[in-house]
Design a protein around this motif. Structure first.
Motif, PDB file in Angstrom:
ATOM      1  N   ARG A   1       0.796  -1.222   0.000  1.00  0.00           N
ATOM      2  CA  ARG A   1       0.000   0.000   0.000  1.00  0.00           C
ATOM      3  C   ARG A   1       0.830   1.274   0.000  1.00  0.00           C
ATOM      4  O   ARG A   1       0.286   2.358  -0.036  1.00  0.00           O
ATOM      5  N   THR A   2       2.124   1.158   0.091  1.00  0.00           N
ATOM      6  CA  THR A   2       2.972   2.349   0.137  1.00  0.00           C
ATOM      7  C   THR A   2       4.102   2.212  -0.868  1.00  0.00           C
ATOM      8  O   THR A   2       4.287   1.164  -1.476  1.00  0.00           O
TER       9      THR A   2
ATOM     10  N   ASN B   1       7.197   2.558   0.162  1.00  0.00           N
ATOM     11  CA  ASN B   1       8.366   2.401   1.026  1.00  0.00           C
ATOM     12  C   ASN B   1       9.426   1.494   0.408  1.00  0.00           C
ATOM     13  O   ASN B   1      10.619   1.747   0.536  1.00  0.00           O
TER      14      ASN B   1
END
Length: 78
Positions: free
Chosen positions: A61-62, A64
């Motif tokens: 979801r990111t 990162n």
């Protein structure tokens, strides 16, 4: 986008955003301008639509992972 909108099912994003915009209209000022910007670029935009940035039930979801890889590449290239 710092709102929780990306975490909603895609069909709920626009109705929830519209409710948030109604609240922002009562507040006005910068809050309303942010809502207008999001409506223009992320809700009704020609490039990015909710289907493009919805992460509901997505495993990642990111960004990162991407940022971590970029940092490693930056260190190697020093």
């Amino acid at each position: 986008m710092s709102l929780p909108l990306p975490y909603l099912p895609v069909e709920q994003i626009e109705p929830v955003f519209n409710k948030l915009t109604e609240v922002a209209e009562g507040v006005g000022g910068p809050v309303l301008r942010v809502c207008e910007y999001i409506a223009r670029t992320g809700i009704n935009g020609s490039v990015w639509r909710p289907l493009n940035w919805c992460v509901f039930r997505e495993e990642v979801r990111t960004n990162n992972d991407l940022e971590g890889n970029y940092n490693i590449i930056s260190i190697i290239n020093l």
